[in-house]
Structure formats: structure tokens, C-alpha cells
Write an enzyme that holds these catalytic residues in place. Structure first.
Site, PDB file in Angstrom:
ATOM      1  N   LYS A  63     -28.596 -28.653  45.600  1.00 18.83           N
ATOM      2  CA  LYS A  63     -27.515 -28.666  44.606  1.00 18.83           C
ATOM      3  C   LYS A  63     -26.356 -29.454  45.194  1.00 18.83           C
ATOM      4  O   LYS A  63     -25.846 -29.107  46.261  1.00 18.83           O
ATOM      5  CB  LYS A  63     -27.095 -27.225  44.281  1.00 18.83           C
TER       6      LYS A  63
ATOM      7  N   GLY B  78     -27.981 -31.846  36.335  1.00 22.59           N
ATOM      8  CA  GLY B  78     -26.983 -32.902  36.503  1.00 22.59           C
ATOM      9  C   GLY B  78     -26.595 -33.088  37.956  1.00 22.59           C
ATOM     10  O   GLY B  78     -26.114 -34.138  38.366  1.00 22.59           O
TER      11      GLY B  78
ATOM     12  N   ASP C  45     -20.262 -36.209  38.559  1.00 31.16           N
ATOM     13  CA  ASP C  45     -20.671 -37.019  39.712  1.00 31.16           C
ATOM     14  C   ASP C  45     -21.920 -36.524  40.449  1.00 31.16           C
ATOM     15  O   ASP C  45     -22.354 -37.138  41.423  1.00 31.16           O
ATOM     16  CB  ASP C  45     -19.503 -37.110  40.708  1.00 31.16           C
ATOM     17  N   GLY C  46     -22.461 -35.395  40.024  1.00 28.44           N
ATOM     18  CA  GLY C  46     -23.665 -34.893  40.691  1.00 28.44           C
ATOM     19  C   GLY C  46     -23.402 -34.227  42.031  1.00 28.44           C
ATOM     20  O   GLY C  46     -24.329 -33.898  42.767  1.00 28.44           O
TER      21      GLY C  46
ATOM     22  N   ARG D 207     -31.399 -24.512  47.428  1.00 27.25           N
ATOM     23  CA  ARG D 207     -31.795 -23.278  46.748  1.00 27.25           C
ATOM     24  C   ARG D 207     -33.315 -23.223  46.639  1.00 27.25           C
ATOM     25  O   ARG D 207     -33.971 -24.263  46.601  1.00 27.25           O
ATOM     26  CB  ARG D 207     -31.251 -23.207  45.329  1.00 27.25           C
TER      27      ARG D 207
ATOM     28  N   ASP E 163     -28.715 -22.184  29.337  1.00 29.20           N
ATOM     29  CA  ASP E 163     -29.225 -23.050  30.411  1.00 29.20           C
ATOM     30  C   ASP E 163     -29.058 -22.385  31.773  1.00 29.20           C
ATOM     31  O   ASP E 163     -29.544 -22.899  32.778  1.00 29.20           O
ATOM     32  CB  ASP E 163     -28.508 -24.414  30.399  1.00 29.20           C
ATOM     33  N   ASN E 164     -28.392 -21.248  31.798  1.00 28.31           N
ATOM     34  CA  ASN E 164     -28.231 -20.518  33.056  1.00 28.31           C
ATOM     35  C   ASN E 164     -29.037 -19.219  33.063  1.00 28.31           C
ATOM     36  O   ASN E 164     -28.730 -18.285  33.802  1.00 28.31           O
ATOM     37  CB  ASN E 164     -26.751 -20.218  33.317  1.00 28.31           C
TER      38      ASN E 164
HETATM   39  P1  AMP Z   1     -23.205 -25.100  34.681  1.00 32.87           P
HETATM   40  O1  AMP Z   1     -22.535 -24.444  33.531  1.00 32.87           O
HETATM   41  O2  AMP Z   1     -22.389 -25.215  35.925  1.00 32.87           O
HETATM   42  O3  AMP Z   1     -24.524 -24.478  34.973  1.00 32.87           O
HETATM   43  O4  AMP Z   1     -23.482 -26.638  34.291  1.00 32.87           O
HETATM   44  C1  AMP Z   1     -23.746 -27.077  32.988  1.00 32.87           C
HETATM   45  C2  AMP Z   1     -24.323 -28.458  33.037  1.00 32.87           C
HETATM   46  O5  AMP Z   1     -23.429 -29.368  33.671  1.00 32.87           O
HETATM   47  C3  AMP Z   1     -25.645 -28.587  33.773  1.00 32.87           C
HETATM   48  O6  AMP Z   1     -26.426 -29.519  33.107  1.00 32.87           O
HETATM   49  C4  AMP Z   1     -25.219 -29.104  35.119  1.00 32.87           C
HETATM   50  O7  AMP Z   1     -26.246 -29.797  35.775  1.00 32.87           O
HETATM   51  C5  AMP Z   1     -24.064 -30.018  34.755  1.00 32.87           C
HETATM   52  N1  AMP Z   1     -23.117 -30.197  35.850  1.00 32.87           N
HETATM   53  C6  AMP Z   1     -22.245 -29.298  36.354  1.00 32.87           C
HETATM   54  N2  AMP Z   1     -21.518 -29.825  37.355  1.00 32.87           N
HETATM   55  C7  AMP Z   1     -21.944 -31.104  37.490  1.00 32.87           C
HETATM   56  C8  AMP Z   1     -21.576 -32.188  38.352  1.00 32.87           C
HETATM   57  N3  AMP Z   1     -20.626 -32.081  39.278  1.00 32.87           N
HETATM   58  N4  AMP Z   1     -22.247 -33.350  38.201  1.00 32.87           N
HETATM   59  C9  AMP Z   1     -23.193 -33.496  37.271  1.00 32.87           C
HETATM   60  N5  AMP Z   1     -23.566 -32.540  36.431  1.00 32.87           N
HETATM   61  C10 AMP Z   1     -22.948 -31.346  36.530  1.00 32.87           C
HETATM   62 MG    MG Z   2     -26.196 -24.363  35.042  1.00 34.12          MG
END
Ligand code: AMP
Ligand code: MG
Length: 520
Positions: A122, A102, A134-135, A192, A269-270
């Protein structure tokens, strides 16, 4: 700047045919092409010398305009096609459907000295997988990821790496504590690097959608490029692949327990398919040794991902991966056999690891009990894990009665250590001395070996926060100081003794030091 580009992911795996950068469900594809967002005023804050050289880049390169532009997403490397990966995952125990990169954008794959690397930004803007977000990434979480991934590598913990940390020059709106007080923060981008960023979720997504065809393509691809020694795809190869993922995941988790690292968000997913620590979010380091501790306030109620549960969660996640692989294997027996080996193997490896922390290298019947009672002792009163184990190497068999004075610096409230607690410690030290007598190595040798597994310096939560506070004010010196300190975590570094200290009182309940949300 010359990188030897060798893209295989986009060349060999099915792409999303839609090129528009809109949020959507992406089916029957492993990734979507996407262009990073241009940023207002990119500034490079730090680069990792080791990663520069691993990629075949020089310090000169790192100072070039080209470098800043590429590693903040403002220009694209020639002949490359950046992309975001499609994956799903279980979040906090529940299937969450499609997640995906994301806010991560893979720039390209690079080969140098026969090593293969994927480089990824990232925080470089939205992708089809950004859902409602917002990515982007903020400076605080980027500093934490940048410093910690390189620190973990130097601790000997398998991890994704970091090449660079930059400011985007844009502002990012975040509700840091999820309490309705959103504020603008500085945006940042970390580059990364890893051989691959494939996660358990990259396989789960296709199994969940009953898309066996793409599932097989991505598994075969993974084996061909990252587990080539296993040979051609077959049922047996898939099982061996799963077994290797299980072993490398367990090995990584044992390292986490050894150094006191708590990931905080062990969603599937992590979990990297290569057994590397990935996605540094609300992670933290044990200060007081505490099996129940998690830094993640979002997980505060159930503490699913607490320190003492990480090995169990690893197995839970491996079950999900096994379920995902099942459709292309066609029978459960082999997978179950491998999964069954986990608990016993985890116990054995945990015991060996804990023994090494105590300077024990032979195998004695009551070791597990000795270690278990130590873990209980460490949780009787708040006791700093890093200081305790590092100072324990000064313990002398001849002077068992001095045990307590050797480790007393590790107590957060030394004045409140009661007589019964002191007596328990004395008894434990007597047992420990008795056990050490059965070892054959000299105390000098024992001390050296202990100091190779018990780090003197880790990225304590408040240290990262100090670097962040300075960085938010435009002062980046502490980022470099900590970066250099953590390149040699097992060395004495007398000039850096100030970082071998308990968490200061002001940090006990401060946001960022003991509490972190998923907001980043
Ligand atoms: P995480 O638990 O931080 O690894 O994120 C879980 C999911 O949310 C993953 O698909 C990430 O890419 C997405 N994600 C986290 N933060 C953002 C962000 N600011 N914008 C878009 N996607 C996000
Ligand atoms: Mg993640």
C-alpha cells in the site's frame, strides 16, 4: 529469501490488455498489470514476526537487502506479475463508479503450510485506478494501518494482516485537514497480507456495467478458491455464498462493537468478501463510550459511520452486494430471505456478546433491558469503555455497593458525577448483582472469562499518535513497544500498566487523536 509463489488471481481472471500505466476506465477485466514505483531511499522500520513465519520467511530474510527491495516495490519477485484490482463502490451511500486499487499493488500470491496468501503493497505508486491522486501513502497513516491490523488480529477480530512497515525515502504532499494547508510528509509503504483482498465492490462494478459474464467469472472464482466447501457454481451455491458473506460480515461487526472499534469509512469498497476488517483509514477506538462517535471528520456532519450505526450499515452494504449478485441468480426471493435474517441474528449475537462482556453466560428474560440500561448509563457522563469493562470483572456480588468505586477510574470527569447519576449507578449495580446470582459459575471463573473478551489494551487513538510523532522525528522505538504490547491485549502486563489509562487531556481535541480526515 524463498517464497512459494502460487498466483491464481492473475492466472484465472480476465486481465486488462492495456499495459500502459495511465488512469482510465477498465472494462471487462478484474485487474491491470502494474509495476510499483522505485523509491529514493527505502528503509525497513518494522516487520511482524508472526507474518514472516506465516509466509515461510525468517528473521534473517527480513534483514536482507532483497526483502527491503521487494517489500518497498523496488524489485519484483522472480516469475511474478504485480497487479492492481478493478472495483467500484458506494461511498457514503452513493454509487461512485470505478474506484479500484489506486495505491495498492498486489505483488503475488504465496502458499505456505497449506495456507494461501496475497501480498500487497500500500503506497507503492500510481495505477490505472489512481484517479486524481498519487498512489502514495504517508508515514502517519501507514503506522496506523500497520499497528492496528496486527492488534486487531490479536484481539481476535477478523482482519487483513501486515507484514512490514517501511519508509520510501520520498516526500508526499498532503493537505491533512483539507483546509488548503498542504505540506510534505514522509512517504511510507505497508505490506499487507490476506487470503484475498476481494471486496463487495469487486462484484458491484460488473453488475453496474451490466457485464454479467465477468461478474459470473469473478463470483465462480471466489467460490472455487475461498468457499470451496460450497461446491460447484449454481443458483443455490450463489445463495449459500451470499449467506456466508452475510454471516462473516456480521460476525466481524459484532467483534468491532465488542472491542469499541470504529472503522470510519464503511464504504462498500472497504468491505472484504471474507468478512475481514480491511482498509484502515480514519478508524478509531471508543474512549468515552458513545454510540454517536466517529473519528472521521470527513463524515463529521452526518456521522453515517458512527459506532452505533455499524451493524445497520453492514446490512445496507449487504443489500448492495445482493443487488450485485442478483443478475447471476435471476430471482430476488432467496437473497431477500437471507437479508431478512440479518436483523434478528444481529440482535441475538449482540446480546450474547454484551452478556459475555458482563460475565453473563446463561439466558435470562430481562438481559436485553439490563444491557440497554447500561448503555444509557455509560453515555450519561463520559465513561471510558475499555477501563469500564475491564474493571467490571472486580465487581463482587456480596459487595454491590462498591460497584461505583470499582469503575470510577473510567469516568473522565469524576468530580462532576452528580448525586442522581450516582444513584442511577447504584440501582444498576444492584440489578447486576441480582442477575449475577442467577449464574452458576464462580466469581473467579467469571473474572477469567470476562478478561478474555474485555481487552485491557487497545490501540487508543493518542497512543498511535505518540508513535507517529516519534516516528516523524526518526525514533521508531514506540512503534515496537506498542506492537509488542498489543500482541497480548487480554494479558495483565503489569509492566505496561501506563497504557491502561484514559486518554490524556492534551489528546482530547488533538488532530490524529480524536479527529482524523480521509487524507492519508
Ligand atoms: P479509501 O476510502 O481510502 O479506501 O479509498 C477510496 C479509493 O481511493 C480507493 O480506490 C483507493 O485506492 C483510492 N485512493 C485513496 N488514496 C489514494 C492515493 N493516495 N492515491 C491513489 N488512489 C487513492
Ligand atoms: Mg479503500
Amino acid at each position: 529469501m524463498q517464497l512459494k509463489i502460487k498466483d491464481i488471481f492473475t492466472k484465472e481472471l480476465p486481465a486488462d490488455p492495456v499495459l500502459e500505466n495511465s488512469r482510465r476506465q477498465v472494462k471487462k477485466a478484474c485487474f491491470s498489470y502494474v509495476t510499483p514505483k522505485k523509491t529514493r531511499k527505502p528503509v525497513m522500520l518494522h516487520t511482524s514476526s508472526e507474518m514472516l513465519s506465516n509466509l515461510g520467511l525468517s528473521e534473517e530474510d527480513a534483514k536482507s537487502k532483497d526483502f527491503i527491495n521487494v517489500f518497498t516495490g523496488n524489485s519484483i519477485l522472480p516469475n511474478t506479475t504485480p497487479y492492481a484490482m478493478c472495483y467500484g463502490g458506494h461511498q457514503f451511500g452513493n454509487w461512485a463508479g470505478q474506484l479500484g486499487d489506486g495505491r495498492a499493488i498486489n505483488l503475488a500470491e504465496v502458499e505456505h503450510h497449506n495456507k494461501h496468501w496475497t501480498i500487497q503493497l500500500k503506497g507503492a505508486g500510481e495505477t490505472p485506478y489512481s484517479r486524481t491522486a498519487d498512489g502514495l501513502a504517508v508515514l502517519r497513516s501507514s503506522v496506523r494501518e500497520y499497528l492496528c491490523s496486527e492488534a486487531m488480529h490479536h484481539l481476535g477480530v477478523p482482519t487483513t494482516r501486515a507484514l512490514s512497515l517501511a519508509l520510501s525515502g520520498d516526500e508526499v504532499l498532503r493537505d491533512m485537514l483539507y483546509d488548503g494547508n498542504a505540506a510534505y510528509e514522509k512517504g511510507a509503504i505497508v505490506c499487507r497480507v490476506a487470503p484475498s483482498f476481494l471486496r463487495f465492490g469487486n462484484y458491484q462494478i460488473f453488475a453496474a456495467r451490466q457485464d454479467e459474464e465477468t461478474l459470473k467469472i469473478v463470483v465462480d472464482y471466489t467460490i472455487k478458491h475461498h468457499f470451496a466447501h460450497l461446491g460447484k457454481p449454481s443458483k443455490e451455491t450463489y445463495l449459500k455464498f451470499f449467506e456466508e458473506v452475510l454471516n462473516s460480515t456480521l460476525e466481524m461487526l459484532i467483534h468491532w462493537q465488542r472491542v469499541g472499534f470504529v472503522h470510519g469509512v464503511m464504504n462498500t469498497d472497504n468491505m472484504s468478501i471474507l468478512g475481514q476488517t480491511i482498509d484502515y483509514g480514519p478508524y478509531g477506538w471508543l474512549e468515552g463510550y458513545d454510540h454517536n462517535w466517529t473519528p472521521n471528520t470527513t463524515d463529521g456532519q452526518f456521522k453515517r459511520y458512527r459506532y452505533g450505526a455499524q451493524l445497520d450499515i453492514g446490512l445496507w452494504n449487504l443489500y448492495q452486494l445482493a443487488n450485485a449478485l442478483y443478475p447471476i441468480i435471476g430471482e430476488a426471493e432467496g437473497l431477500e430471505r437471507i437479508l431478512k435474517s440479518y436483523n434478528e441474528e444481529a440482535q441475538v449475537q449482540y446480546l450474547v456478546m454484551m452478556r459475555s462482556k458482563l460475565g453473563l453466560f446463561s439466558d435470562e428474560k430481562n438481559d436485553a433491558e439490563l444491557i440497554y440500561s447500561l448503555e444509557e448509563m455509560l453515555q450519561l457522563t463520559e465513561t471510558d469503555m475499555t477501563i469500564f469493562f475491564r474493571n467490571l470483572s472486580y465487581f463482587s456480588i456480596e459487595d454491590a455497593s462498591k460497584g461505583l468505586s470499582i469503575i470510577k477510574d473510567a469516568f473522565y470527569m469524576p468530580k462532576e458525577i452528580s448525586d442522581p447519576v450516582e444513584q442511577k449507578w447504584s440501582l444498576w449495580f444492584e440489578r447486576y448483582a441480582g442477575r449475577l446470582r442467577k449464574e452458576e459459575i464462580s466469581s473467579k471463573e467469571r473474572k477469567e472469562k470476562m478478561n478474555q473478551v474485555n481487552p485491557k489494551y487497545v490501540l487508543r487513538n493518542y497512543m498511535a499518535q505518540l508513535a507517529i510523532d516519534d516516528a516523524n522525528k526518526g525514533d521508531y522505538k514506540l512503534i515496537d513497544e506498542l506492537f509488542q504490547l498489543l500482541r497480548k491485549p487480554y494479558d495483565e502486563q503489569p509492566e505496561n500498566e501506563k497504557w491502561f489509562a484514559k486518554r490524556p487531556d492534551w489528546a482530547r481535541h488533538k488532530v490524529g487523536c480524536s479527529m482524523l480526515s480521509c487524507s492519508s
